[in-house]
Structures are given as C-alpha cells and as structure tokens.
Design a protein around this motif. Structure first.
Motif, PDB file in Angstrom:
ATOM      1  N   LEU A  98       0.831  -1.208   0.000  1.00  0.00           N
ATOM      2  CA  LEU A  98       0.000   0.000   0.000  1.00  0.00           C
ATOM      3  C   LEU A  98       0.865   1.256   0.000  1.00  0.00           C
ATOM      4  O   LEU A  98       0.670   2.164  -0.805  1.00  0.00           O
ATOM      5  CB  LEU A  98      -0.920   0.007   1.236  1.00  0.00           C
ATOM      6  CG  LEU A  98      -2.157  -0.875   1.186  1.00  0.00           C
ATOM      7  CD1 LEU A  98      -2.932  -0.750   2.493  1.00  0.00           C
ATOM      8  CD2 LEU A  98      -3.048  -0.486   0.023  1.00  0.00           C
ATOM      9  N   VAL A  99       1.826   1.295   0.933  1.00  0.00           N
ATOM     10  CA  VAL A  99       2.673   2.491   1.048  1.00  0.00           C
ATOM     11  C   VAL A  99       3.473   2.691  -0.232  1.00  0.00           C
ATOM     12  O   VAL A  99       3.543   3.783  -0.793  1.00  0.00           O
ATOM     13  CB  VAL A  99       3.617   2.362   2.258  1.00  0.00           C
ATOM     14  CG1 VAL A  99       4.615   3.517   2.279  1.00  0.00           C
ATOM     15  CG2 VAL A  99       2.830   2.339   3.541  1.00  0.00           C
ATOM     16  N   PHE A 100       4.060   1.602  -0.722  1.00  0.00           N
ATOM     17  CA  PHE A 100       4.897   1.680  -1.916  1.00  0.00           C
ATOM     18  C   PHE A 100       4.066   2.068  -3.131  1.00  0.00           C
ATOM     19  O   PHE A 100       4.364   3.045  -3.833  1.00  0.00           O
ATOM     20  CB  PHE A 100       5.571   0.330  -2.130  1.00  0.00           C
ATOM     21  CG  PHE A 100       6.671   0.366  -3.140  1.00  0.00           C
ATOM     22  CD1 PHE A 100       7.337   1.541  -3.437  1.00  0.00           C
ATOM     23  CD2 PHE A 100       7.071  -0.785  -3.786  1.00  0.00           C
ATOM     24  CE1 PHE A 100       8.367   1.575  -4.354  1.00  0.00           C
ATOM     25  CE2 PHE A 100       8.093  -0.764  -4.714  1.00  0.00           C
ATOM     26  CZ  PHE A 100       8.735   0.417  -5.001  1.00  0.00           C
ATOM     27  N   GLY A 101       3.012   1.304  -3.380  1.00  0.00           N
ATOM     28  CA  GLY A 101       2.178   1.540  -4.559  1.00  0.00           C
ATOM     29  C   GLY A 101       1.616   2.948  -4.568  1.00  0.00           C
ATOM     30  O   GLY A 101       1.637   3.639  -5.589  1.00  0.00           O
ATOM     31  N   TYR A 123       1.173   8.405   8.247  1.00  0.00           N
ATOM     32  CA  TYR A 123       2.443   8.884   8.779  1.00  0.00           C
ATOM     33  C   TYR A 123       3.552   8.812   7.729  1.00  0.00           C
ATOM     34  O   TYR A 123       4.528   9.555   7.798  1.00  0.00           O
ATOM     35  CB  TYR A 123       2.828   8.038   9.993  1.00  0.00           C
ATOM     36  CG  TYR A 123       3.895   8.682  10.851  1.00  0.00           C
ATOM     37  CD1 TYR A 123       3.557   9.676  11.757  1.00  0.00           C
ATOM     38  CD2 TYR A 123       5.220   8.303  10.751  1.00  0.00           C
ATOM     39  CE1 TYR A 123       4.510  10.279  12.542  1.00  0.00           C
ATOM     40  CE2 TYR A 123       6.195   8.909  11.535  1.00  0.00           C
ATOM     41  CZ  TYR A 123       5.839   9.897  12.426  1.00  0.00           C
ATOM     42  OH  TYR A 123       6.787  10.489  13.200  1.00  0.00           O
ATOM     43  N   SER A 124       3.411   7.929   6.757  1.00  0.00           N
ATOM     44  CA  SER A 124       4.486   7.707   5.780  1.00  0.00           C
ATOM     45  C   SER A 124       4.522   8.756   4.673  1.00  0.00           C
ATOM     46  O   SER A 124       5.061   8.504   3.617  1.00  0.00           O
ATOM     47  CB  SER A 124       4.342   6.324   5.142  1.00  0.00           C
ATOM     48  OG  SER A 124       4.122   5.361   6.124  1.00  0.00           O
ATOM     49  N   GLY A 125       3.949   9.901   4.905  1.00  0.00           N
ATOM     50  CA  GLY A 125       3.836  10.892   3.835  1.00  0.00           C
ATOM     51  C   GLY A 125       5.034  11.812   3.712  1.00  0.00           C
ATOM     52  O   GLY A 125       4.894  13.024   3.674  1.00  0.00           O
ATOM     53  N   LEU A 126       6.208  11.226   3.617  1.00  0.00           N
ATOM     54  CA  LEU A 126       7.425  11.999   3.347  1.00  0.00           C
ATOM     55  C   LEU A 126       7.337  12.730   2.017  1.00  0.00           C
ATOM     56  O   LEU A 126       6.786  12.218   1.064  1.00  0.00           O
ATOM     57  CB  LEU A 126       8.619  11.060   3.215  1.00  0.00           C
ATOM     58  CG  LEU A 126       9.333  10.574   4.442  1.00  0.00           C
ATOM     59  CD1 LEU A 126      10.487   9.721   3.989  1.00  0.00           C
ATOM     60  CD2 LEU A 126       9.811  11.754   5.218  1.00  0.00           C
ATOM     61  N   SER A 163      11.762   8.921  12.743  1.00  0.00           N
ATOM     62  CA  SER A 163      10.854   8.355  13.738  1.00  0.00           C
ATOM     63  C   SER A 163      10.011   7.220  13.198  1.00  0.00           C
ATOM     64  O   SER A 163       9.146   6.694  13.899  1.00  0.00           O
ATOM     65  CB  SER A 163       9.938   9.460  14.274  1.00  0.00           C
ATOM     66  OG  SER A 163       9.178   9.996  13.212  1.00  0.00           O
ATOM     67  N   THR A 164      10.228   6.830  11.933  1.00  0.00           N
ATOM     68  CA  THR A 164       9.390   5.778  11.357  1.00  0.00           C
ATOM     69  C   THR A 164       9.519   4.474  12.130  1.00  0.00           C
ATOM     70  O   THR A 164       8.522   3.776  12.359  1.00  0.00           O
ATOM     71  CB  THR A 164       9.767   5.551   9.874  1.00  0.00           C
ATOM     72  OG1 THR A 164       9.584   6.754   9.166  1.00  0.00           O
ATOM     73  CG2 THR A 164       8.898   4.481   9.264  1.00  0.00           C
ATOM     74  N   GLY A 165      10.748   4.154  12.533  1.00  0.00           N
ATOM     75  CA  GLY A 165      10.945   2.925  13.302  1.00  0.00           C
ATOM     76  C   GLY A 165      10.106   2.929  14.572  1.00  0.00           C
ATOM     77  O   GLY A 165       9.355   1.977  14.845  1.00  0.00           O
ATOM     78  N   THR A 166      10.187   4.026  15.316  1.00  0.00           N
ATOM     79  CA  THR A 166       9.418   4.167  16.546  1.00  0.00           C
ATOM     80  C   THR A 166       7.919   4.061  16.256  1.00  0.00           C
ATOM     81  O   THR A 166       7.178   3.372  16.987  1.00  0.00           O
ATOM     82  CB  THR A 166       9.708   5.546  17.178  1.00  0.00           C
ATOM     83  OG1 THR A 166      11.095   5.819  17.044  1.00  0.00           O
ATOM     84  CG2 THR A 166       9.313   5.569  18.631  1.00  0.00           C
TER      85      THR A 166
END
Lengths: 527, 527
Positions: free
Chosen positions: B184-187, B386-389, B431-434
C-alpha cells in the motif's frame, strides 16, 4: 526545466516550450539511432558480414541522419540539440570507454608481452608523433599541403597517433587470432591513448608559452610531469580501492548494491582527481582500470564481479556506439574547411609512414632482445601496422584543437582528423577480416610457434636468454636490462603486490593456468 | 573542453583553465560526498541506528558541505559548478529513480491491492491536492500566511502531494512489516507521483490560459489528456519491448551485452517519446517500468535478468543519494525567502490535514467494498498517513515552479517545499521505526489477519462478496463495479496479456505460489 513545461502550447510561451520539445525529439532520435546501431551490428555479425563492422555501421547511421537533417533543414533547435556539448563528451562518454579499455585487459597475455607493448606504446607513439609532425611540417614547407607552424604540426602528429582498438579487436574476436597478436594490438592501442594525450598537452602548453623561450629539457620535464603524475594518481586510486574492498568486508550477499555503487564510483573519482590536480583524467582512469581489474576486482563478491564486468561493458558499449554515431553526424553537420583536401590526402600518407616507423622500428628493437622462439614474426608486424585505426580519442583531441589553435588551424586539423577517422574506420575496419586472412593469422585455435611457447609460461616472461646473446651489442644490453626490469615487475607483482592488495585465497586462481572462462572473459573485451 | 586544457597555467589563459579545474574539483567533491553517504548509510544500518536513515544522512552531508562552502565563500566558480543545471536533474537523475519505482514493484502484493492503491493514488492524491490548495488559499485570505492566487495554491497543493517512498520503505525493509502494508505504502507513493505531476501541469497550463476563460470541463479533459496519454505511451513502449525480446531471440549466452543495452535503452526511449509528444515523461517511464518488469523481464535470459535488476537498482541508488545530497546542498546555498516562515508552518499543518483526508477518506471507501477479513485496519491507515514523506519529486516540481510563477511566488513555494522536504525527511524518516513499533506492525513474519488471508490467495483478489452486502448503498455498488473491474484486469492479465507478451514457459512461475526468492526480490526495492 526541459521536462515539466512541455504541455504549455506554443501560443502561451513559444520559445521555451518549443525548445524543450525539440530537446525531447533530439534525444529520442539519438536513442533510436543507438538502438538501430545495436540491431544493425547484431544482424551483420549474425550474417558474418565483416565488411561493415559495428563501428562503421554506427558511423554510417550518424552520417545518413546528419545528411538528412541537413537537407530537410528544419528548425535549428533540433540541430543545436544534436551538437551536444564537448563537456558531455569529456565528462560522460570518454571516461567509461577509456576505463573499459584498461579494465578489459586480459592480464596474462598483457603482462607476458608487457615489455613489447610498452615499447610500442611509449617509444613507438613518440616516434610516430614526431615523424608525422615533421612530415606534415615539411609538406607545408614544400607547398605540398596547408602550412602549419612546427608546434602545431607536432600537436597534430600527437593527436593523430592515438589509435582506436574497438573495431579491429571486435573483428579479431569474431575471427579468432593468436592471443599474443591480440595482446599486442590491444595493449598498444590502449596505452598509446595515454601517450598521445600527454604529448598533445605538452605540445599545447609549449605553444602557449612559445614566447617565454623554453628549452627542450623543460618540454620533457613537463611531459613527464603530466604522464607520471596522472599515472601515479590513477594507480594510487586503484590501490586505495583494492585495500578498501579487501578490508571493508562488503562481499556479503545482501550488500551487493553498496559494493557495486562504491566500485563504480572509484574510476570516476580517479578521473576527476586527476582533472582537479591539473593532470590528465584520461591517463589516470586508464591506469585505475588496469589496477582495479588486476587487484580490486578479486576482492569483490562473485556476484559483484559478474555485475561489474557486465556493467562496464554495457556503459562503454553505449558510449562507444554513441561516439561513432556522433562522429558521423557531426561530419555531416559541421562546417568543414574542405579547401584543404591536399592536407587530408598527404596526412593519410604520412601517418601510414609514421606508423611503419613506429611498428617496424620498435619490433626490430623488441626482437633484438627476445629469444628466437619468441620473436615477433613479420606477419604480426604487418597486422599491427594495418590495425592503426583512428577513433574517438583522435576525434576528441581534434575537437579540442579547435579551441586551442587560432586562425582556423584548429579547424583544418579537425576536418583532416574527422576525414581520417571516417576513412580508416570504413576502409581498414571493412578490410581487417580480409587482411587477417591474407596474412594467415586467422583461426580460433591458431598454434603458431609463439602461441605454443606461451602456453606453458604461466603468464610470466621466462628469463631464458641463452639464445641470441651471440650478437651482444651495447644497445642490446641496455634493452635487456629494460626487459629484465619488466620481468622483475611481474615477479614483484606476484610476490608482493598481489598478496598485499587482494584476498589471499584468490592468489593461485588469478595467476595459475588460465581457465577457459577466464580467457574468454579477457577476450570478450570491447564491442 | 573541460578536460584537456587543464595544464595550461593561469598565466596563459586564466578564466577557462581555472573554470575547468574548478569543475573537476566540484565533481570530485560530489563524488566524495556520494561515497561518504554510502559508507555512512551502511555504518548506521549496521549499528541498527534507525533515527538517521540513509536519505537523511545524505541530506545532512549536503547541508553541512553547503554551509561550509557558504562560510568559506571561495571562488564562485565552485559554487556554480555545484548548482548543476535542472536539465541534468530532469534528464539524468529523475528518470532512473522513477523507473526503478515502477520496476521494483512486487507484482503479487501490488496487484492484489490494485484497487486500494489506485484509489489512494488517484482519488486520494486528487483530494489531498485540492484540500491543501484550498486550505493554503483560505490561509492567505485570512492573513494567516502569504497570499497566493487560487490556481497557484492548487499548483502548490499538487506538487506537495507527491510523497516519496525511499526513506520509509528502506526502514520498512529493515524492520520487516506486513506485505500488504508495504504494498500500500509503496504503490501509493509511486503512483501518486504520476498523479501529482499531471495535476501540477494541468494547473500550470490553466494558469497560463486564465485569460482565455476555460471552464472546469476543459481542465478535466486536459488532465486526462496528459495522464492517459503518458500512461498509454509508457505502456505501449513497455509492450513493444516485451514483444521485441520475446521474438528477437537474444537470450543466448554471448549476446548478453546486446540484450542489456537494448533493455536499458527502452525506459529512456519511453521518457523521451512522451516528452517529444508533449506529454509527461515521468508518468510514461513509470508505467514502462511496471510493464517491463511484469512482461519484458521474463523474456530476458537469466543472466540479463540478474544484471538488469542490479543495474537499475545501482543507477537509482546513485541518483537518489545524489538528489538528497543536492537538496541539502541547495538549501544551504540558495537565497531563500525566509520572510514567510508562517507559510511554511501552516503548509505543514495543512498537508497533514490533507493527507488525513486522503488516507482515511479513501480507506473508508476501500473498506466499504472489501470483505470483512480484508479490511484495512486502523493502524495500517495510521502508518500510511504517517508515511507521507516529501522528497525528490516535490523538490523537482518546486524547482520548476520558480520558472512558472512570477513575482517571487515560485520562490516562496520553493522555499516552503525545501523546508517541508528537509523536515519530513529528518523527522518522519527518523521516527518511522518508533512509529512502526508503536503501531505494532513490526516484525518480519508478521501474521496479522490480512497477511494470513492473502497467502492462500495466489495474488488475486478473490471475488467473495458474501459479507458486507447488507448495507448496500448506491455508492457501494459503484465501488464494487470498480473493484470488479480491477479483478477482471488481473484475470485479463493472467489469461491474455501474460501469455501474449512473455515466453510461455514462464507463465506458471510468474503467477504461481511466490517463491522465497521472488518475495525477497520484490521487497528489496529501493536502497
């Protein structure tokens, strides 16, 4: 800038939008020509049609498209996009070609012919440059051809002495020939690029300082500065990379990408380091290639080795094909000063003479030293003489000379060089197969006397001087000392360099009896 | 031009000689920074220090060197050589990154989540762009921030909605997470680049034609033109390449170089074809990547497959790292209009809101359609939000906007975008790991309810609509039709496309139970 604005229709902002679209079309055409070249080259090789090698094909494609573009005479924007900047040429096209030359040197035949190759490349190129330069100067004096000052003649002599390995070697590979002949032709044409460029730059700097009255001694010093400095920086970067890969422990499976990234960056680093130091990047990257192949390469993981080989081969094929296309295209597009056809004609004559002086002279010296069973036979000398194609490096230096020389002299040299490049590529390239057959040096498993004697040699020159000591002149003694020093280099390499710079377990494999695969890898070379 | 003239001392011709040497030094510094980035990234990954991912490290290195160069304030020539042309960025750096995005898509989880991904990428990015644009416009109206015209707000909304997959995904890979969350995140982040660029260009062309009074309908048509046109040209080139490699018979061992050369040229061809047609090269090359991986790739010989995977990975790693270094450097060097700090602050707030509208809104729609056991759980939605870099694409479009927008508006947008890129890369990246641990979606063999149900699914969305039909509204029916159409696409692919475009013997392997190796290959993705 060139990318995102394209949809804006011409009505809105005509100049940028159109220019950007033209850029797209220009590059598209270039890629199409590349694809076409590869396919044409493949088809011709399939059909065993050796009269039009890949390089000639690329050149012709460029030529035809250039003529068409000239006739159709459309918007100048497409034309300007085709005449890409020399910067692109020197920054992106030349480095991979030169690096691949060094990287694809087969270590065994190269090192076992090291003395002969160095003689041909250093001394021979020097002879050829001087002879060409002086003949062209004399031709000018006697009104045979366009008259250039002596220094400029010597510059022309230097740049036109850089031979190109691509075309001849691809035919050698197709037809198969003796390993030592291959090594001689390949090694000579690779190293003489470095020599020619150093000579050219030395002459160029002599020219710009002619007023300050420098003596011959200073010229030699400057030449040695450029050549030795570039060589050292290249070798230094190569050794650094060898140590890095030996101790960094990157040869684990999932670090392949990191390993390859670093490996790929080193050659370019070497090139730019030399440029930054005011030396010759080309000479530097060539020796980095040789060192990296010989030492660093065996410290890589097996996957990365396979990848690196294919990668550099791929990049240099693309660059090479592109260079030939570009040369063809440029010849059709540029304004050439064709008024000096005489200059071109006599230049071709003179470079033939100069190359004869180079090849037969140096071969005589080499044969003085070599034992009877290792003499370079006359037919090898003829093949070597015939293989003097001029290609990318001569073209690049001629392009450079336009900026270096005033009053249209550079333009004359450039025109003559492009003409020589085209003629030699088309004529010599097309007839190499016939020549090899006529000289009877064709055949995959050719077992001439030399080929035989080398097989048991393990890649090292056996110090067997029993024969031939009878006619011991002083010159011969000197030459032998040189010969011994190259022999001792291979011993140094075996005993100290290789153990120090590579992982120990690879030693034996590297220098033992060459396996079928190894030899094939070496012979794959260009194209 | 930059190469051969370097030895000429400053006395002879000061400006060119110096400039050329500066060029060498500049590029040398860039290569050193690249090497440093790779080594730093490797060491940090070794030490399992997830607070500074590779991209952040590269950015910081660029930033530090930029600040140092700014302080030392040496010759401007080095500075100008660092600020490389946007052309270089769009012609050489962006294409490989985008192609690799498409090329490294893992087919199985991608296609099984196709409906959801398309919803997030197309509809979601549209929502996010509009919401951001309108919020920024309203912020301007209420004097909260710098005031921009509505169209320019929408342009900013579009460009800032392009998320970057690199950093988050590399952490996902390190820590391990559910395959479907990864897909999902990648696509989403891959496809939304295409959407964002099409939206940006549409808005840009609307802006330049504002006077001619176009209606909303025309805007939609123009958007579809760009998007569908680019998509078709990309897919077309991809299919052409598949057919070429299927029938050319190049998968013989000694033709590997030819095969790879042609394979490598196709993506660039696609990019330039789209540009030449006035479409979007980025969108085109992305879809070429997807198609070439899915169809052409299996027609290659095994060696070339391995090489092509490593090659594109290598090239895109280099380009990516370079882009992050460049961004850091540029931020330190460029004249920014920091007077609008409020603009930056509120922009960050607004893009957070807009991304929430995108993710949670689209997830609601997707969940309406999906059967109970395949719902996207709330914690996945949060992770996706959250993954919206923001990364290279937003930066590139912002760079473009400087030219597109007058009166310093572009400059304001550019400053805001670079600030957002730096902040999101450093903060979110660190902070992605956290975050992943807090949301409890970490673990290599994470076996959530979704992960489980997919395993037996063979990569196809099972048409099991028994659950969830109770609340059947009209919207839901529409969505289901869409869902069915994506399901039927996978059937079309399996029954017609794959047999037609690939060699028959690879069929089963391609779509059968995924092997360990295949999955790993898919997950390797970016570096």
């Amino acid at each position: 800038m060139m990318e995102l604005n394209v949809t804006a229709p011409p009505a809105g902002s005509p100049p940028p939008g159109k220019e950007q679209q033209a850029a797209g079309v220009g590059i598209l055409l270039q890629i199409s020509m590349l694809v076409l070249s590869f396919v044409l080259g493949h088809v011709l090789r399939r059909k065993k049609f050796y009269y039009l090698p890949e390089a000639s094909g690329s050149l012709l494609i460029g030529l035809i498209v250039g003529v068409l573009a000239n006739i159709s005479n459309t918007e100048t924007s497409i034309r300007t996009w085709f005449n890409f900047h020399e910067e692109f040429f020197f920054l992106f096209l030349l480095p991979p070609i030169i690096f691949q030359s060094g990287f694809s040197l087969a270590p065994k035949p190269f090192f076992s012919n090291f003395g002969a190759i160095v003689t041909f490349a250093i001394l021979g190129t020097f002879i050829a440059s001087i002879v060409t330069g002086i003949l062209v100067y004399l031709g000018g004096l006697t009104f045979l051809m366009y008259r250039l000052p002596l220094v400029e003649c010597l510059m022309f002599g230097a740049l036109i002495s850089a031979t190109d390995p691509v075309t001849v070697l691809s035919i050698f590979q197709e037809l198969g020939t003796d390993m030592n002949l291959y090594a001689l032709v390949f090694g000579e044409s690779v190293l003489n690029d470095a020599m020619a460029i150093s000579l050219y730059r030395t002459m160029s700097s002599v020219r710009s300082h002619a007023s300050s009255g420098q003596n011959f001694f200073m010229i030699i010093v400057r030449f040695l500065e450029t050549f030795v400095g570039s060589l050292s920086s290249g070798v230094g970067v190569g050794f650094t990379s060898a140590l890095l890969f030996k101790y960094a422990g990157l040869d684990i499976d999932n670090l392949q990408n990191l390993e390859c990234c670093l490996f790929v960056l080193f050659p370019y680093f070497s090139y730019m380091l030399a440029e930054g130091l005011g030396l010759s990047g080309i000479v530097s990257i060539l020796f980095t290639g040789i060192v990296m192949k010989h030492y660093t390469f065996s410290n890589l993981s097996e996957n990365s080795q396979r990848f690196a080989t294919a990668f550099f081969h791929l990049i240099s094929s693309l660059a090479e094909t592109f260079v030939f296309i570009y040369m063809g295209f440029d010849i059709a597009m540029e304004q050439h000063s064709w008024s000096h056809v005489g200059f071109i004609f006599f230049s071709i004559l003179f470079i033939g003479v100069a190359r004869a002086a180079n090849v037969f002279g140096c071969a005589y010296l080499v044969n003085l030293v070599r034992p009877a069973h290792r003499q370079i036979p006359s037919k090898y000398q003829k093949a070597l003489w015939y293989s003097g194609l001029r290609g990318a490096m001569a073209f690049a230096l001629a392009l450079q000379s336009i900026h270096d020389l005033p009053e249209g002299h550079g333009q004359t040299i450039f025109t003559a060089t492009t003409a020589i490049v085209v003629l030699t590529v088309l004529l010599i390239g097309g007839s190499t197969g016939t020549m090899l057959e006529a000289l009877e040096v064709v055949g995959d498993d050719y077992d001439g006397p030399i080929g035989e004697s080398y097989e048991g040699n393990n890649g090292y020159v056996a110090p067997s001087y029993e024969e031939g000591t009878s006619s011991g002149s002083r010159l011969k003694m000197k030459l032998k000392e040189f010969h011994e020093s190259t022999t001792s280099f291979t011993a140094l390499d075996k005993n100290y360099l290789t153990p120090f710079f590579t992982s120990q377990n690879d030693d034996e494999e590297d220098f033992g009896e060459p396996t079928q695969d190894k030899r094939r890898g070496g012979f794959r070379g260009h194209g």
